[in-house]
Design a protein around this motif. Structure first.
Motif, PDB file in Angstrom:
ATOM      1  N   LYS A  64      13.145 -15.265 -48.861  1.00 39.46           N
ATOM      2  CA  LYS A  64      14.071 -14.479 -49.943  1.00 39.46           C
ATOM      3  C   LYS A  64      12.833 -14.579 -51.328  1.00 39.46           C
ATOM      4  CE  LYS A  64      17.645 -13.605 -52.109  1.00 39.46           C
ATOM      5  NZ  LYS A  64      19.789 -13.996 -53.108  1.00 39.46           N
ATOM      6  N   ALA A  65      12.643 -15.802 -51.409  1.00 42.56           N
ATOM      7  CA  ALA A  65      11.807 -15.883 -52.157  1.00 42.56           C
ATOM      8  C   ALA A  65      10.638 -15.405 -52.459  1.00 42.56           C
ATOM      9  CB  ALA A  65      11.840 -18.120 -52.753  1.00 42.56           C
ATOM     10  N   LEU A  66      10.293 -15.302 -51.629  1.00 41.61           N
ATOM     11  CA  LEU A  66       8.653 -14.522 -51.647  1.00 41.61           C
ATOM     12  C   LEU A  66       8.800 -13.031 -51.120  1.00 41.61           C
ATOM     13  CD1 LEU A  66       7.055 -16.413 -48.441  1.00 41.61           C
ATOM     14  CD2 LEU A  66       6.149 -15.968 -50.616  1.00 41.61           C
ATOM     15  N   GLY A  67       9.659 -12.548 -51.571  1.00 46.03           N
ATOM     16  CA  GLY A  67      10.654 -10.898 -51.407  1.00 46.03           C
ATOM     17  C   GLY A  67      10.396  -9.881 -50.305  1.00 46.03           C
ATOM     18  N   LEU A  68      10.657 -10.958 -49.193  1.00 45.81           N
ATOM     19  CA  LEU A  68      10.555 -10.458 -47.823  1.00 45.81           C
ATOM     20  C   LEU A  68      11.734  -9.751 -47.259  1.00 45.81           C
ATOM     21  CD1 LEU A  68       8.080 -13.580 -45.506  1.00 45.81           C
ATOM     22  CD2 LEU A  68       7.593 -10.976 -47.129  1.00 45.81           C
ATOM     23  N   GLU A  69      11.350  -8.918 -47.195  1.00 45.92           N
ATOM     24  CA  GLU A  69      12.502  -8.460 -46.731  1.00 45.92           C
ATOM     25  C   GLU A  69      12.668  -7.700 -45.200  1.00 45.92           C
ATOM     26  OE1 GLU A  69      13.569  -4.471 -48.816  1.00 45.92           O
ATOM     27  OE2 GLU A  69      13.502  -5.921 -51.245  1.00 45.92           O
ATOM     28  N   GLU A  70      13.939  -7.909 -44.651  1.00 40.47           N
ATOM     29  CA  GLU A  70      13.820  -7.085 -42.740  1.00 40.47           C
ATOM     30  C   GLU A  70      13.514  -6.054 -42.409  1.00 40.47           C
ATOM     31  OE1 GLU A  70      17.032  -7.923 -38.806  1.00 40.47           O
ATOM     32  OE2 GLU A  70      17.391  -8.392 -41.303  1.00 40.47           O
ATOM     33  N   ARG A  71      12.053  -5.518 -42.094  1.00 40.15           N
ATOM     34  CA  ARG A  71      12.097  -4.320 -42.274  1.00 40.15           C
ATOM     35  C   ARG A  71      12.729  -3.169 -39.938  1.00 40.15           C
ATOM     36  NH1 ARG A  71       6.111  -3.267 -43.492  1.00 40.15           N
ATOM     37  NH2 ARG A  71       6.630  -4.780 -45.353  1.00 40.15           N
ATOM     38  N   GLU A  72      13.167  -2.378 -39.962  1.00 39.05           N
ATOM     39  CA  GLU A  72      13.574  -2.031 -38.801  1.00 39.05           C
ATOM     40  C   GLU A  72      12.995  -2.147 -37.722  1.00 39.05           C
ATOM     41  OE1 GLU A  72      15.297   2.132 -38.586  1.00 39.05           O
ATOM     42  OE2 GLU A  72      14.565   2.223 -40.103  1.00 39.05           O
ATOM     43  N   HIS A  73      13.344  -2.436 -36.722  1.00 35.13           N
ATOM     44  CA  HIS A  73      12.949  -3.280 -34.977  1.00 35.13           C
ATOM     45  C   HIS A  73      12.420  -4.280 -35.001  1.00 35.13           C
ATOM     46  CE1 HIS A  73      13.901   1.362 -34.460  1.00 35.13           C
ATOM     47  NE2 HIS A  73      13.056   1.494 -35.399  1.00 35.13           N
ATOM     48  N   THR A  74      12.196  -4.909 -35.956  1.00 34.01           N
ATOM     49  CA  THR A  74      11.839  -6.888 -35.982  1.00 34.01           C
ATOM     50  C   THR A  74      12.434  -8.049 -35.518  1.00 34.01           C
ATOM     51  OG1 THR A  74      12.454  -6.749 -38.706  1.00 34.01           O
ATOM     52  CG2 THR A  74      10.312  -5.951 -38.268  1.00 34.01           C
ATOM     53  N   SER A  75      14.325  -7.365 -35.437  1.00 35.26           N
ATOM     54  CA  SER A  75      15.581  -8.136 -35.359  1.00 35.26           C
ATOM     55  C   SER A  75      15.172  -8.390 -33.789  1.00 35.26           C
ATOM     56  CB  SER A  75      16.724  -7.941 -35.843  1.00 35.26           C
ATOM     57  OG  SER A  75      17.013  -6.871 -34.914  1.00 35.26           O
ATOM     58  N   GLY A  82      21.991 -25.645 -29.942  1.00 34.58           N
ATOM     59  CA  GLY A  82      23.285 -24.992 -29.878  1.00 34.58           C
ATOM     60  C   GLY A  82      23.499 -23.902 -29.966  1.00 34.58           C
ATOM     61  N   GLY A  83      22.738 -22.612 -29.930  1.00 31.61           N
ATOM     62  CA  GLY A  83      22.574 -21.333 -29.393  1.00 31.61           C
ATOM     63  C   GLY A  83      21.773 -20.378 -29.578  1.00 31.61           C
ATOM     64  N   LEU A  84      21.962 -19.079 -29.789  1.00 30.92           N
ATOM     65  CA  LEU A  84      21.041 -17.966 -30.316  1.00 30.92           C
ATOM     66  C   LEU A  84      21.739 -17.917 -31.925  1.00 30.92           C
ATOM     67  CD1 LEU A  84      21.362 -15.584 -27.735  1.00 30.92           C
ATOM     68  CD2 LEU A  84      19.942 -16.881 -27.950  1.00 30.92           C
ATOM     69  N   ILE A  85      20.021 -17.632 -32.847  1.00 31.86           N
ATOM     70  CA  ILE A  85      20.610 -17.297 -33.596  1.00 31.86           C
ATOM     71  C   ILE A  85      19.636 -15.798 -34.214  1.00 31.86           C
ATOM     72  CG2 ILE A  85      19.585 -18.799 -35.733  1.00 31.86           C
ATOM     73  CD1 ILE A  85      19.245 -21.191 -35.062  1.00 31.86           C
ATOM     74  N   PRO A  86      20.006 -15.183 -35.286  1.00 28.87           N
ATOM     75  CA  PRO A  86      19.448 -14.192 -35.611  1.00 28.87           C
ATOM     76  C   PRO A  86      18.421 -13.954 -36.499  1.00 28.87           C
ATOM     77  CG  PRO A  86      21.880 -14.827 -36.474  1.00 28.87           C
ATOM     78  CD  PRO A  86      21.937 -15.377 -36.062  1.00 28.87           C
ATOM     79  N   SER A  87      17.610 -13.776 -36.344  1.00 26.11           N
ATOM     80  CA  SER A  87      15.899 -14.083 -36.857  1.00 26.11           C
ATOM     81  C   SER A  87      15.183 -12.315 -36.483  1.00 26.11           C
ATOM     82  CB  SER A  87      15.129 -14.452 -36.080  1.00 26.11           C
ATOM     83  OG  SER A  87      14.466 -13.771 -34.859  1.00 26.11           O
ATOM     84  N   TRP A  88      14.284 -12.439 -37.251  1.00 25.39           N
ATOM     85  CA  TRP A  88      13.788 -11.635 -37.497  1.00 25.39           C
ATOM     86  C   TRP A  88      12.074 -11.695 -37.753  1.00 25.39           C
ATOM     87  CZ3 TRP A  88      11.725 -10.768 -43.133  1.00 25.39           C
ATOM     88  CH2 TRP A  88      12.270 -10.696 -43.877  1.00 25.39           C
ATOM     89  N   ARG A  89      11.171 -10.497 -37.877  1.00 25.36           N
ATOM     90  CA  ARG A  89       9.627 -10.579 -38.075  1.00 25.36           C
ATOM     91  C   ARG A  89       9.078 -10.452 -39.222  1.00 25.36           C
ATOM     92  NH1 ARG A  89       9.497  -8.487 -32.354  1.00 25.36           N
ATOM     93  NH2 ARG A  89      10.015 -10.319 -31.267  1.00 25.36           N
TER      94      ARG A  89
END
Length: 160
Positions: A64-75, A82-89
């Motif tokens: 967020k501090a770098l201004g990166l935003e999640e793009r479609e189809h990267t999640s 402890g399990g699965l964690i949501p992320s994006w590329r």
């Protein structure tokens, strides 16, 4: 000190300071080495060096501090204790110690690693280079892997 060789084709490519050896001092977070890295030309931030990580990662806060935003189809979901964690590329440029690495793929996830901007996977970040962690002198050293065979996907030293 154990050299780590890049094991397979990746996006990241070294575009500056690639032909000479690099030596970076590191500090510690607990018992883990930490280096300062500039991401996308910003101020240097601390990344934990994790030789066992299959890829590099940024925290949601750092992205967020770098201004990166999640793009479609990267999640995607990543497996962690402890399990699965949501992320994006995201694709970023890393600069450290006179070296510039472009097109470095990182995962972005909301991980509780206070005081750190993320995790640097050395074998993923430096294509065609040998990486050493010298815990006696507190240095991360990177050098071209000239004359050392690199292993391809699925190869082991015993299958050659």
């Amino acid at each position: 000190m154990a050299p780590l060789l890049r094991s397979g084709p990746r996006l990241s490519r070294c575009v500056q300071g690639c032909d000479t050896a690099l030596s970076l001092p590191f500090s510690y977070a607990g018992s883990q080495p930490v280096v300062l890295v500039s991401i996308n030309g910003g101020d240097a931030v601390p990344l934990l060096v994790d030789t066992g990580a299959s890829g590099s990662l940024l925290t949601e806060e750092a992205a967020k501090a770098l201004g990166l935003e999640e793009r479609e189809h990267t999640s995607l979901q990543i497996s962690a204790t402890g399990g699965l964690i949501p992320s994006w590329r995201a694709i970023v440029t890393l600069e450290l110690g006179g070296t510039r690495l472009e097109d470095v793929q990182v995962l972005v996830a909301d991980l509780p690693i206070g005081g750190l901007a993320g995790i640097l996977s050395p074998q993923d970040a430096w294509p065609g280079h040998v990486v050493e962690l010298d815990f006696v002198n507190h240095e991360l050293r990177v050098a071209p892997a000239a004359g050392q065979p690199l292993l391809g996907p699925g190869e082991t030293p015993w299958t050659r």
